[in-house]
Design an enzyme around this catalytic site. Sequence first.
Site, PDB file in Angstrom:
ATOM      1  N   THR A   4       0.905  -1.163  -0.074  1.00  0.00           N
ATOM      2  CA  THR A   4       0.243   0.066   0.242  1.00  0.00           C
ATOM      3  C   THR A   4       0.879   1.027  -0.290  1.00  0.00           C
ATOM      4  OG1 THR A   4      -1.580   0.982   1.003  1.00  0.00           O
ATOM      5  CG2 THR A   4       0.135  -0.208   2.368  1.00  0.00           C
ATOM      6  N   ASP A   5       0.383   2.410  -0.336  1.00  0.00           N
ATOM      7  CA  ASP A   5       0.888   3.631  -0.216  1.00  0.00           C
ATOM      8  C   ASP A   5       1.660   4.403   0.763  1.00  0.00           C
ATOM      9  OD1 ASP A   5      -1.909   3.977  -0.037  1.00  0.00           O
ATOM     10  OD2 ASP A   5      -1.340   5.821  -1.592  1.00  0.00           O
ATOM     11  N   GLU A   6      -0.275   3.433   2.179  1.00  0.00           N
ATOM     12  CA  GLU A   6      -0.125   3.791   3.882  1.00  0.00           C
ATOM     13  C   GLU A   6       1.726   4.224   4.213  1.00  0.00           C
ATOM     14  OE1 GLU A   6      -2.792   3.572   5.410  1.00  0.00           O
ATOM     15  OE2 GLU A   6      -4.555   3.577   4.215  1.00  0.00           O
TER      16      GLU A   6
ATOM     17  N   TYR B 258      -1.938  -0.619  11.134  1.00  0.00           N
ATOM     18  CA  TYR B 258      -2.013  -0.600   9.427  1.00  0.00           C
ATOM     19  C   TYR B 258      -1.393  -0.934   8.774  1.00  0.00           C
ATOM     20  CZ  TYR B 258      -2.894  -1.286   4.660  1.00  0.00           C
ATOM     21  OH  TYR B 258      -3.063  -1.926   3.300  1.00  0.00           O
TER      22      TYR B 258
ATOM     23  N   LYS C 127       1.875  -3.207   7.006  1.00  0.00           N
ATOM     24  CA  LYS C 127       2.331  -3.715   5.846  1.00  0.00           C
ATOM     25  C   LYS C 127       3.889  -3.352   5.450  1.00  0.00           C
ATOM     26  CE  LYS C 127       0.434  -4.348   3.193  1.00  0.00           C
ATOM     27  NZ  LYS C 127      -0.304  -5.600   2.473  1.00  0.00           N
TER      28      LYS C 127
HETATM   29  P1  NAD Z   1      -9.017  -7.314   1.997  1.00  0.00           P
HETATM   30  O1  NAD Z   1      -9.196  -7.049   3.214  1.00  0.00           O
HETATM   31  O2  NAD Z   1     -10.893  -7.180   0.973  1.00  0.00           O
HETATM   32  O3  NAD Z   1      -9.063  -9.202   1.515  1.00  0.00           O
HETATM   33  C1  NAD Z   1      -8.230  -9.878   2.375  1.00  0.00           C
HETATM   34  C2  NAD Z   1      -8.585 -10.876   2.338  1.00  0.00           C
HETATM   35  O4  NAD Z   1      -7.341 -11.570   2.741  1.00  0.00           O
HETATM   36  C3  NAD Z   1     -10.024 -12.254   2.393  1.00  0.00           C
HETATM   37  O5  NAD Z   1     -10.113 -12.566   1.741  1.00  0.00           O
HETATM   38  C4  NAD Z   1      -9.165 -12.746   3.910  1.00  0.00           C
HETATM   39  O6  NAD Z   1     -10.281 -13.115   4.504  1.00  0.00           O
HETATM   40  C5  NAD Z   1      -7.883 -12.778   3.525  1.00  0.00           C
HETATM   41  N1  NAD Z   1      -6.994 -13.572   4.692  1.00  0.00           N
HETATM   42  C6  NAD Z   1      -6.521 -12.060   6.424  1.00  0.00           C
HETATM   43  N2  NAD Z   1      -6.029 -13.489   6.880  1.00  0.00           N
HETATM   44  C7  NAD Z   1      -5.580 -14.128   6.398  1.00  0.00           C
HETATM   45  C8  NAD Z   1      -4.741 -14.663   6.346  1.00  0.00           C
HETATM   46  N3  NAD Z   1      -4.180 -15.182   7.959  1.00  0.00           N
HETATM   47  N4  NAD Z   1      -4.856 -15.793   5.927  1.00  0.00           N
HETATM   48  C9  NAD Z   1      -5.713 -16.297   4.640  1.00  0.00           C
HETATM   49  N5  NAD Z   1      -6.679 -15.685   4.483  1.00  0.00           N
HETATM   50  C10 NAD Z   1      -6.725 -14.519   5.207  1.00  0.00           C
HETATM   51  O7  NAD Z   1      -8.803  -6.794   1.054  1.00  0.00           O
HETATM   52  P2  NAD Z   1      -8.567  -5.805  -0.211  1.00  0.00           P
HETATM   53  O8  NAD Z   1      -8.085  -4.822  -0.020  1.00  0.00           O
HETATM   54  O9  NAD Z   1      -8.418  -6.641  -1.362  1.00  0.00           O
HETATM   55  O10 NAD Z   1      -6.905  -5.432   0.267  1.00  0.00           O
HETATM   56  C11 NAD Z   1      -5.883  -6.402  -0.888  1.00  0.00           C
HETATM   57  C12 NAD Z   1      -4.335  -6.246  -0.295  1.00  0.00           C
HETATM   58  O11 NAD Z   1      -3.830  -5.400  -1.039  1.00  0.00           O
HETATM   59  C13 NAD Z   1      -3.990  -5.945   0.744  1.00  0.00           C
HETATM   60  O12 NAD Z   1      -2.767  -6.880   1.151  1.00  0.00           O
HETATM   61  C14 NAD Z   1      -4.096  -4.866   1.494  1.00  0.00           C
HETATM   62  O13 NAD Z   1      -2.606  -4.658   2.243  1.00  0.00           O
HETATM   63  C15 NAD Z   1      -3.192  -3.982  -0.393  1.00  0.00           C
HETATM   64  N6  NAD Z   1      -4.246  -2.973  -0.362  1.00  0.00           N
HETATM   65  C16 NAD Z   1      -5.382  -2.569  -0.634  1.00  0.00           C
HETATM   66  C17 NAD Z   1      -5.339  -1.473  -1.216  1.00  0.00           C
HETATM   67  C18 NAD Z   1      -7.172  -1.152  -1.125  1.00  0.00           C
HETATM   68  O14 NAD Z   1      -7.599  -0.047  -1.595  1.00  0.00           O
HETATM   69  N7  NAD Z   1      -8.346  -1.945  -0.913  1.00  0.00           N
HETATM   70  C19 NAD Z   1      -4.674  -0.574  -1.783  1.00  0.00           C
HETATM   71  C20 NAD Z   1      -3.302  -1.194  -1.742  1.00  0.00           C
HETATM   72  C21 NAD Z   1      -2.894  -1.698  -1.081  1.00  0.00           C
HETATM   73  O1  DAU Z   2      -3.723   4.139   0.487  1.00  0.00           O
HETATM   74  C1  DAU Z   2      -4.584   2.090   0.594  1.00  0.00           C
HETATM   75  C2  DAU Z   2      -5.711   1.774   1.418  1.00  0.00           C
HETATM   76  O2  DAU Z   2      -6.875   2.680   1.076  1.00  0.00           O
HETATM   77  C3  DAU Z   2      -5.366   0.544   1.626  1.00  0.00           C
HETATM   78  O3  DAU Z   2      -3.864   0.176   1.610  1.00  0.00           O
HETATM   79  C4  DAU Z   2      -6.231   0.408   2.559  1.00  0.00           C
HETATM   80  O4  DAU Z   2      -6.290  -0.897   2.599  1.00  0.00           O
HETATM   81  C5  DAU Z   2      -7.088   0.700   2.152  1.00  0.00           C
HETATM   82  O5  DAU Z   2      -8.238   0.452   3.296  1.00  0.00           O
HETATM   83  C6  DAU Z   2      -7.424   1.928   2.471  1.00  0.00           C
HETATM   84  O6  DAU Z   2      -7.428   2.679   3.491  1.00  0.00           O
HETATM   85  P1  DAU Z   2      -7.924   4.080   3.827  1.00  0.00           P
HETATM   86  O7  DAU Z   2      -7.703   5.156   5.265  1.00  0.00           O
HETATM   87  O8  DAU Z   2      -7.269   5.263   2.826  1.00  0.00           O
HETATM   88  O9  DAU Z   2      -9.527   3.600   3.070  1.00  0.00           O
HETATM   89  P2  DAU Z   2     -11.096   4.459   4.202  1.00  0.00           P
HETATM   90  O10 DAU Z   2     -11.589   3.730   2.279  1.00  0.00           O
HETATM   91  O11 DAU Z   2     -10.505   3.536   5.130  1.00  0.00           O
HETATM   92  O12 DAU Z   2     -10.919   5.596   3.996  1.00  0.00           O
HETATM   93  C7  DAU Z   2     -10.903   6.427   2.989  1.00  0.00           C
HETATM   94  C8  DAU Z   2     -10.948   7.882   3.596  1.00  0.00           C
HETATM   95  O13 DAU Z   2     -12.405   8.450   3.843  1.00  0.00           O
HETATM   96  C9  DAU Z   2      -9.899   7.888   4.479  1.00  0.00           C
HETATM   97  O14 DAU Z   2      -9.822   9.602   5.168  1.00  0.00           O
HETATM   98  C10 DAU Z   2     -11.506   8.123   5.936  1.00  0.00           C
HETATM   99  C11 DAU Z   2     -12.435   8.656   5.407  1.00  0.00           C
HETATM  100  N1  DAU Z   2     -13.526   8.118   5.865  1.00  0.00           N
HETATM  101  C12 DAU Z   2     -13.540   6.788   5.954  1.00  0.00           C
HETATM  102  C13 DAU Z   2     -14.428   5.857   6.743  1.00  0.00           C
HETATM  103  C14 DAU Z   2     -14.960   4.443   6.196  1.00  0.00           C
HETATM  104  C15 DAU Z   2     -14.120   8.555   5.894  1.00  0.00           C
HETATM  105  O15 DAU Z   2     -14.092  10.127   6.199  1.00  0.00           O
HETATM  106  N2  DAU Z   2     -15.629   7.866   6.281  1.00  0.00           N
HETATM  107  C16 DAU Z   2     -15.566   6.316   6.476  1.00  0.00           C
HETATM  108  O16 DAU Z   2     -16.890   6.192   7.078  1.00  0.00           O
END
Ligand code: NAD
Ligand code: DAU
Length: 355
Positions: free
Chosen positions: A135-137, A161, A165
């Site tokens: 992630t970019d975080e 989180y 990562k």
């Molecule tokens: P998600 O939470 O939707 O899915 C995570 C999956 O991993 C789920 O299916 C869960 O059951 C599985 N999991 C959790 N713990 C496990 C374990 N111990 N063993 C096996 N499986 C397990 O997450 P996502 O949003 O699809 O993100 C996927 C990946 O991409 C993550 O590594 C996250 O850090 C990264 N990522 C997400 C975003 C985003 O915006 N969602 C952006 C950048 C990177």
């Molecule tokens: O940047 C990549 C990341 O983006 C991933 O690594 C994470 O897995 C993914 O969850 C996401 O993180 P964020 O914290 O940026 O996403 P989230 O959707 O939780 O929130 C997006 C923005 O919206 C953030 O500034 C918080 C705000 N927010 C979020 C929720 C859930 C609100 O204002 N209200 C809310 O209820």
Amino acid sequence: MNHRRLLITGGAGFIGTNFVYHWLQNHPGDRVVVLDALTYAGNRANLASLETQENFRFVQGDIGDRLLIDQLLSQEKIDTIAHFAAESHVDRSILQPGAFIQTNVVGTFTLLEAFRQHWEQQKQPSEYRFLHVSTDEVYGSLNPTDTPFTETTPYAPNSPYSASKAGSDHLVRAYYHTYNLPTIITNCSNNYGSYQFPEKLIPLMCINILQGKPLPIYGDGKNVRDWLYVGDHCSALDIVINQGIPGETYNIGGDNEVENIKLVEMLCTLMDELAPELPVSPSSKLITFVKDRLGHDRRYAIDASKITNQLGWQPSVTVEQGLRLTVKWYLSHFEWWQALLSEDYQAYYQQNYQK
Ligand code: NAD
Ligand code: DAU
């Protein structure tokens, strides 16, 4: 490589599901094994339509289970790991960080060790890959005038989180430098699209609008995220697996910086236009400012010029197009998201939003 044999961890989650469909569509001759623990965020039903396909297998299990991983790697002759499995929600990491350390750090370490042994037993084939989806975080928070994150921006994670990562990224990097294990790291910005669990901003706002519930905006709503349609993330990861250089990191982003409040207003406008009838209309009446997230990062932005210049990838979906597709998906998948609104979900919601 002619035909890959992939282990996709976390393949029943949001991005993992989209990636499994993307991969099988674009590489129909490859073998795909999904390993997923099916936490609250994993949903086996997402992949139901693939379960009868011969080149697909679903295994329920934990990435921390070394015996299981060893077995799968050797039985299935895995040559490529696409590692998505993680605890992924920042708010949950603030409430209960333990699982993030266990899965994201210890789990990734277990997977790396198992893959290293497997790769060494095969005499270290150069075409094997370990793709670590990150992630970019990990880069921390930007001020309004800062330039976007590049691959050399120093790590400065601010939440449990992102710290977990970052820890996993460091391990993956170390396995390349120490053992020459062919690992690649990608750091991506915020994804959105189909199958996203309704704890994240976009799906949460969509389903709250459909239920006539308040739309909770943290703080002043001016935090900025760089939004990328999930299909574009999948195409980037495909290119990285096939053309990326081991030991390298690639930043992936949408070049779509939007303030949270603006994004939610766009969603409200789309819902007002596309939903047949809404409990509260116009839906923007539901917007409610709530207490800020602890340690809330102000701004993320990705400079994706390395992957564009070196591997020829660029996003194909604008935020306007992607949000329209996403709203339509949630409107046509009522049963999918309603099944997720369990007691556990309600308890999490209470805990997080009544803080
Ligand atoms: P998600 O939470 O939707 O899915 C995570 C999956 O991993 C789920 O299916 C869960 O059951 C599985 N999991 C959790 N713990 C496990 C374990 N111990 N063993 C096996 N499986 C397990 O997450 P996502 O949003 O699809 O993100 C996927 C990946 O991409 C993550 O590594 C996250 O850090 C990264 N990522 C997400 C975003 C985003 O915006 N969602 C952006 C950048 C990177
Ligand atoms: O940047 C990549 C990341 O983006 C991933 O690594 C994470 O897995 C993914 O969850 C996401 O993180 P964020 O914290 O940026 O996403 P989230 O959707 O939780 O929130 C997006 C923005 O919206 C953030 O500034 C918080 C705000 N927010 C979020 C929720 C859930 C609100 O204002 N209200 C809310 O209820």
